[in-house]
Design an enzyme around this catalytic site. Structure first.
Site, PDB file in Angstrom:
ATOM      1  CB  SER A 141      -1.196   0.013   1.204  1.00  0.00           C
ATOM      2  OG  SER A 141      -1.909   1.101   0.681  1.00  0.00           O
ATOM      3  CG  ASP A 153      -7.067  -2.434  -3.536  1.00  0.00           C
ATOM      4  OD1 ASP A 153      -7.744  -1.456  -2.855  1.00  0.00           O
ATOM      5  OD2 ASP A 153      -5.425  -2.689  -3.739  1.00  0.00           O
ATOM      6  CG  HIS A 188      -5.080  -2.647   0.064  1.00  0.00           C
ATOM      7  ND1 HIS A 188      -4.941  -1.856  -1.014  1.00  0.00           N
ATOM      8  CD2 HIS A 188      -4.872  -2.099   0.735  1.00  0.00           C
ATOM      9  CE1 HIS A 188      -3.967  -1.402  -0.354  1.00  0.00           C
ATOM     10  NE2 HIS A 188      -4.011  -1.246   0.607  1.00  0.00           N
TER      11      HIS A 188
END
Length: 809
Positions: A668, A741, A775
């Site tokens: 991330s 995601d 994610h």
């Protein structure tokens, strides 16, 4: 670009075309750990007599992750069961109840192959409730301490996050959100559009961050109504008939008053938004009798599409409406005094109100707070603790208020909430007889019990203390002693003499222990095993070093089992990090030794690379500091380079890291960091970037800790974007992204466009898309694939001692 299955796009000296492949199994040492049963989780009963021990399901299969889901209003749901999608659920598979006094265990007789979630104790501690998954529906089960499980309600509607039920305070039954049996079949989607989709703005500012899974058309709106509409039903435990409390509606939240006489509800309404998730939809908050008769509407709020982009921006009117936990039926809420704009120059930004049943008198002002209201911890008429916070300065205020004498708030402390060393902890809260969380007072009622991390440079040593409610210094009653890390889980008596803790050390897995304050031998309650004994000989230590400007930094250095620096020499090393923003360099430079923590990797953890001969510098400090009101991100790249240089120098100086075989990675915002470091330094031979965002023009209304918009800080957005400097990235970079995601700002297109930019500029890059993954990747197959890819990439470009250029060729 839609990619079938798992696509590996590898650009090197010779062009390689995209091709579907099968999933790889992680290296055997990693796969064996992943495939072992995970450690159970536990929950203590409100009366502190019983421990519930839950068996957890291992990583789900990609088949389960690939079941049809609906993405509506920012949520992901399973249309087959009307519950949360697989990606949002941690399933439990077994339950044992253990008597804390005798240690006697009773295994609960659950249906074969059951998966359940949302388990909670009844207020009297005699039962547990849970939501069990069937093939086409969710069922509410209750479990008694003798191990019997009984179905209580069918067709639970769990589309909204959180538990779809709440216990009544007297434990006689529950309020349950169920599916309307008259709703019929799901709305069918026409293949012929009814017309264009038109959105219009009339000049009013309506900025929105980049959200995932939003409504997109009229059919989405119809689906949202269909799946999220539910009824609130009262279900007794004695076998009596269920009774309707609230008819079909979008009941996003509900809670029962401590005396059991009233019901607080939140109901979403139209018009919906295609730019914002459901939490911003028009909302009606009201209170009814427990039978469902309306008593008072607290607020009927319109669509919240006019908020400033600042993190402390909020809606106008009542918000965060909740029951005062220590009173029979008193509502509390906050209202902005600044119109919801934290930049407004006002002496107080929020006002807190209370209103007691029967809710026909005017609300009473409880207190005004300087910044944005964060929380209230309730005690009794004489003491409640109110907390506010200011994002821009990272400041926190704590106030003492006396609900019996509203209007005044006594400031107890002001602190930087990122300050680990100065953290006084928070009062210990436990469920009262009604099942509501309240602070625990000392027997003399002059103080409340407080627990905290006890962070020091030498380590974190959780503590139990007494905090005078009149103000003044805390008194430590009990503190964890080395080599243990032992947070307090519960008080087992009113005096705080016997406490339940969760004890661990670097070599001992976490287990629950009963400690006697003031002395006495601890008694171990659980015996949960080491989930990955292969890691027992891995070594770790906290290392400290300094940035070029003198700022102290630290990280946790792991080395493989049996490694000896003098004998074995420097190792290929992975730095895995995640930057953080600060306003105070003294706080940014704090070091807390992790030597007393038990660490075993799970899921897609980078620590698995220790089994493959790599050293890992985990979470090396990457502070980005903005002092005296300066914006941290305006010097992001410069500070990031200095942070990374100091970390590399430190592991090389110790003789553990090989300067010529360094890799950097992150997930991330850590992936964003990785690409920036490869673009702006030559410290690393390769990088691994998972689920990142690389082009900040695609997140123009703020990102991470950045509150300014692209138009307010165009140079910063441009300079922070590694996409801008894709032509400078020469070291091999592995991009991995979940194909589904669900995180704000990290749309898969971020990696798609970054791959295209790198490929077009001749970089050595591989792009891996994990189908149907969010994610954070969850499926067993995707997890093993991720770890195989990471190992393969580092084995190709970092581990060899010959130059990386030769490896690439």
């Amino acid at each position: 670009m839609r990619l079938p299955l798992l696509c590996l796009l590898l650009a090197s000296a010779s062009p390689v075309l995209a091709a579907p492949t099968s999933y790889h199994r992680a290296p055997d040492a990693i796969a064996r750990i992943l495939e072992a049963p995970p450690t159970p989780t536990v929950a203590v009963s409100p009366d502190h007599k019983t421990l519930a021990i839950f068996d957890r399901e291992n990583l789900p299969t990609i088949a389960n992750m690939s079941k049809p889901i609906l993405r509506l209003g920012g949520f992901r749901i399973d249309p087959a069961t009307n519950g949360q999608a697989e990606v949002r659920t941690q399933w439990l598979t077994g339950l044992t109840v253990q008597d804390l006094a005798t240690g006697r265990k009773t295994m609960v007789a659950l249906p074969a192959g059951v998966r359940f979630t949302s388990a909670s104790w009844s207020p009297d501690g005699k039962r547990l409730a849970m939501v069990a998954q069937g093939a086409d529906a969710l069922t509410l089960l209750t479990v008694t301490l003798d191990g019997k499980a009984t179905p209580l309600a069918q067709h639970i509607n769990a589309a909204f996050p959180g538990r779809p039920y709440e216990w009544l305070p007297d434990s006689s039954g529950l309020i349950v959100r169920t599916i309307d049996p008259a709703r019929g079949a799901p709305p069918a989607e026409s293949t012929t559009p009814a017309g264009p989709i038109v959105q219009e703005s009339n000049g009013r500012r309506s900025a929105a961050r980049t959200y995932e899974d939003l409504l997109g058309d009229a059919h989405d709106e119809a689906l949202f109504d269909y799946y999220f509409t539910g009824m609130l039903t009262r279900v007794p435990l004695d076998g009596g008939a269920a009774t309707l409390v609230k008819p079909a509606g979008l009941w996003s939240d509900f809670s029962v008053s401590p005396d059991g006489r009233y019901l607080l509800t939140e109901r979403l309404k139209r018009p919906y938004s295609y730019l914002l998730p459901a939490g911003y939809f028009p909302t009606e908050i009201g209170v009814s009798t427990i039978a469902g008769q309306p008593v008072r509407t607290i607020v009927d709020r319109p669509l919240a599409d006019d908020l400033p982009v600042d993190f402390d921006a909020t809606v106008k009117g009542p918000r965060e409406v909740a029951w005062r936990a220590d009173a029979p039926a008193t509502l509390s809420w906050a209202e902005a005094l600044d119109g919801g704009d934290p930049k407004a120059n006002v002496p107080f930004h929020d006002r807190l109100f209370v209103q007691a049943a029967p809710f026909d008198a005017a609300p009473t002002r409880l207190a005004d707070v300087a910044k944005r209201y964060a929380a209230t911890m309730w005690g009794d008429d004489g003491f409640a603790l109110v907390v506010d916070r200011d994002w821009k300065t990272r400041t926190e205020h704590r106030y003492a208020v006396a609900p019996a004498h509203p209007g005044e708030a006594k400031l107890l402390l002001t602190r930087n909430y990122q300050d680990q060393y100065g953290d006084p902890g928070f009062p210990l809260t436990e469920a009262n007889a009604a099942g509501k969380p309240v602070m625990r007072f000392t027997p003399d009622h002059k103080a409340v019990f407080v627990t905290g991390e006890g962070a020091t440079k030498a380590g974190a040593f959780p503590f139990l203390a007494r905090m005078p409610i009149a103000g003044g210094e805390q008194t430590r009653l009990w503190t964890t002693r080395a080599p243990y890390y032992e947070p307090v889980a519960a008080l087992l008596d009113d005096s705080g003499h016997r406490i339940l803790t969760r004890r661990e050390s670097a070599t001992m897995p976490p287990n629950y222990v009963i400690e006697t304050v003031g002395g006495g031998k601890p008694r171990q309650v659980t015996d949960l095993p080491d989930p990955a004994p292969a890691f027992a000989r891995v070594t770790k230590r906290t290392i400290t070093y300094a940035r070029a400007d003198g700022l102290p930094l630290s990280g946790t250095l792991y080395t493989p089992a049996g490694y000896d620096a003098k004998r074995d020499g420097p190792l290929p090393t992975l730095l895995w990090a995640y930057p953080a923003e600060y306003t105070d360099p003294k706080v940014a430079g704090q070091t807390v030794d992790e030597g007393n923590r038990f660490v075993r990797p799970r899921g897609i953890s980078h620590l698995f690379l220790l089994t493959q001969g790599y050293a890992v510098l985990d979470d090396p400090a990457m502070p980005i500091i903005g002092e005296n009101g300066a914006e941290p991100n305006d010097t992001y790249v410069k500070q990031l380079r200095e942070d990374a240089q100091a970390a590399v120098d430190a592991v090389v100086k110790l003789g553990v890291g090989d300067r010529d075989r360094m890799a950097v990675g992150g997930h991330s915002y850590g992936a964003f960091m990785t690409a920036n470091l490869l673009a702006h330094t030559d410290l690393f031979r390769a990088g691994i970037a998972r689920s990142g965002a690389y082009n900040r023009t695609l997140t123009p209304f703020g990102f991470q800790a950045e509150q300014r918009t692209y138009w307010q800080a165009t140079p910063t957005y441009t300079e922070m974007s590694p996409f801008t400097y894709a032509d400078r990235i020469k070291a091999p970079i592995l991009l991995i992204h979940g194909g589904a995601d669900d995180n704000s700002g990290t749309f898969p297109i971020q990696s798609e466009r970054m791959y295209a930019a790198l490929k077009g500029n001749g970089a050595t890059v591989r792009y891996v898309v994990l189908p149907n993954e969010p994610h954070g990747y969850r499926a067993m197959e995707s997890t093993q694939e991720t770890l195989w890819q990471m190992t393969d990439w580092l084995d190709r470009y970092v581990k060899p001692t010959r130059p990386a250029q030769a490896v690439a060729k």
